[in-house]
Every structure is written in C-alpha cells, then in structure tokens.
Design a protein around this motif. Sequence first.
Motif, PDB file in Angstrom:
ATOM      1  N   TYR A 155      55.409  23.086  46.677  1.00 13.93           N
ATOM      2  CA  TYR A 155      56.688  23.213  46.939  1.00 13.93           C
ATOM      3  C   TYR A 155      57.543  22.215  46.453  1.00 13.93           C
ATOM      4  O   TYR A 155      58.528  22.164  45.768  1.00 13.93           O
TER       5      TYR A 155
ATOM      6  N   LEU B 248      63.725  29.020  41.080  1.00 20.72           N
ATOM      7  CA  LEU B 248      65.157  28.092  41.918  1.00 20.72           C
ATOM      8  C   LEU B 248      66.195  27.889  40.995  1.00 20.72           C
ATOM      9  O   LEU B 248      67.257  27.468  41.519  1.00 20.72           O
TER      10      LEU B 248
ATOM     11  N   HIS C  25      60.442  21.802  43.811  1.00 26.60           N
ATOM     12  CA  HIS C  25      61.772  21.479  44.017  1.00 26.60           C
ATOM     13  C   HIS C  25      62.194  20.062  43.150  1.00 26.60           C
ATOM     14  O   HIS C  25      63.309  20.232  42.636  1.00 26.60           O
TER      15      HIS C  25
ATOM     16  N   SER D 237      63.750  23.914  52.011  1.00 23.33           N
ATOM     17  CA  SER D 237      62.487  24.866  51.556  1.00 23.33           C
ATOM     18  C   SER D 237      61.416  24.987  52.591  1.00 23.33           C
ATOM     19  O   SER D 237      60.189  25.574  52.225  1.00 23.33           O
TER      20      SER D 237
END
Lengths: 74, 327
Positions: free
Chosen positions: B168, B16, B172, B292
């Motif tokens: 996730y 990311l 993030h 996402s």
Amino acid sequence: MIIYDYDACSGCQECLNVCPRGVWGFSKSKNKAEILNSKKCIDCTSCEFQCPVRAIRIEKTLIPKSPQILGQPD
Amino acid sequence: MKKGWKYYACLLGSHLMWPVLAIKSDQGLISFNGADSDSPVLVTTDYYMTVYRVTQAIEDQNLRCHLLVVDGRGINVWCGSRGGSVDTDSVLAAISSTDLEHRVSHRNLILPQLAASSVSKVVLSDNGWNAVFGPVEIENVGEFLENENKKSPEQSIAIFSIHRRMEYNLAHLTFETIMFLMITPIFWVLSFMGGPLLSWHSYWMTNLLLLLIGVWILGTFMALVDPLMPTSSGYVRGAITGVLALAVWKMVLLVFSFFSVATVVYEWAWLDASGLTILGLSLFVGFNWGGSTPQLGEGQMIRDIIAGIASLVVLFALGFYFPTGLF
Ligand code: SF4
Ligand code: SF4
C-alpha cells in the motif's frame, strides 16, 4: 455508533461472520450476539446489511458514541 | 499467472491517480484444476490485482473450483463494496451472463467477506442461490472449503500485514510523488501573484527533491510502525510522526553546529521553514496513509479532514505560512 436490538437478535451469528474488526461476540447460553469491542467498529455496515432480522443499525456520527443496546435484560 | 505490466501498474497504484486508470481483469467464469459441475464457486471482483491474488492462492492451494469474476468497475472488493461499485445485482448479472446455473449442479456461492456491506445473501437466496461469506484472506480459502464452509473467528478479521502495508505504501508514495510533481509548477505560477505568495517562488522548485525524499521516509516509517500507533486517525498518526521527525531533524542540526548555545536556543525556539515543512508533510502523508488502512472508519476520516483544515487556518492566522515559515 452501533444501535443493537438485543431482543430482536435470533442468534444466527452472521454479524460475527462478516465483521472484519472482531466487534461482535456471542453468548451461547443466551443465544444472542454481544458487542465485545465497539471502539474497533469502522462503520462498514456489513453487520447491519447482513443481519436477517434487522437487529443492528449503524449510525455514522461525527463524535464517537458508545453503542445503544435496546431490550437487554439487566 | 505471470507478473506482467498490469501487475506492476496496480502495485504502483494506478487506480489512485484516477479511477478510470484502475486495471481490470476479464469478467466471467474461470475453472481451475479440472473443476467440474460439482466444484465450488468462489466469487470476486474484476480488479486485476484481486483476480491475480485469488488465482495465485487457488493455484498454490491446488483447489478444484470455479472463480466467478463479477463487474466491480476494476475496484477491489473492499473499496468497491463500501463505495457502491459492486452489489447483489453485479453478482446476479455475472451469474446470468456466464450461464452459471447450467454449468454447475449446485446452487452455492462463496462470496468474499469484504463484500458483506453491499452483497445481500437474502436477495441471492430469493434468486435461488445459497451464499456464504468466505474468509477475509484468500490464503485461508482451502481450509474453509475443507471445513465445509466454516471459518474460525480469526479468519473473519482483516489483518494489515507488513507485506500488505509495504505494498500500500508503495502505491501511495508513488501517487504522492506524482501529486508533488504536478502541484509544484502550480505553486510556482501562484508565486507570481506576489505578496506572501512570493516566498513560494523558489521554494517548491529548489526543494522538490528534498520534499519527495521526506515524503518517502515519513510514509515508509508510518507503514512500518502502523500497529504501534495508538489511534486509527491519520491526522494523529501524521502529527506523532511529524513531531518525532522534527525532533530528529533538530538534533541533527544541533550535532552539526557542535552544540553551540545560540544554535540550541535558535533551533528549538523556531518552527522554521524546515520544521514546518516536516510537520506539514507528515500530516499530509498521515492523512493519505490513514485513508488507506482498513482500520479507519468514515466518522474518523471526517474528523481528520476537519482537524486538518482547522490546523491550516490556525497556522495561517498565527502567521505561519506553510511551508515557508513565519512571514
Ligand atoms: S446477525 Fe442479527 S440476528 Fe444474527 S446474531 Fe447478529 S444481531 Fe443476532
Ligand atoms: S459496522 Fe462493520 S466494523 Fe462495525 S460492527 Fe458492523 S461489521 Fe463490524
């Protein structure tokens, strides 16, 4: 937005097979794919890309629109 | 497969930060459990975490098969397929570089379903390979093989399990933490321009820890309640979470003030710095979170971006100067 040519559908069910959101269903009696839940569509274009007879088109629109179905008998 | 540093780097979302930091696996053909020339061939992309998961699932289910790892520029199948990092040519190139046609006696490939927006069965067939799309979750691939390459309708649907959501979320929030650490000095430098920007001078530095705690609480809340949200819009999810968080925050302040009338009026009448910060953070986290999830379409993402920018402009025009309140 899904644009679906009902007439052109050959009933191969590939759209059901690749849609990750369960948008498509199938009518055995008519041997055609049917849109079950268009609101779940995320425009991933998998069904459009895999349909062997190009019966599906996915149009990305800013304002969400209901699907357009061409050639479906009433 | 052992969980080495590459596994944890993927878990913390290195991809990311910058696409070049995406961690790749070696490409090529891997054979499992004594697979021979009759064994099925599964296909996947070279993102390290993807190969790790697929390998793990094959080993857990004790499957006798080959795995063809194709060049996907280190991006997972879903994002790679939608973003153009993997396509039919990538699969054909892997077939040719591994000399697959001489290593197996059949011409069948099991493709990952989430590659269906960019890998064409028709073109593969023109090149002599019959491809089918397997189940979305690799855990179902054993059953799929047993059922002669057939899957149930449920196995075609992408599920966002709590386990996956928490993973996730970790990626993030790590990414957002690093972003905050990077933008804080930028805002601090900008504050030297004076005027209303002066209010940023100490805000970012003194509140950095609180901001980060806020981001982690809001993000984790969104990941936990994801299936309960009425919409896939990251903006709306952020707004709902923000309003809830704001109500909780104001209630806490009220309790601490022993419900004095003046404080009640004051606390609820003003969208002060802390209130604006909570709402702003929540929208920011919701925005990232929405992007996402596998439920968000491109159209919705564009609507979210427009709504986000419009909100900032309206707040600014009304004199609300994020994140430090009214000026
Ligand atoms: S993929 Fe195309 S032809 Fe096949 S069922 Fe779906 S719409 Fe019909
Ligand atoms: S575009 Fe994707 S989500 Fe929408 S119907 Fe087609 S396969 Fe399903």
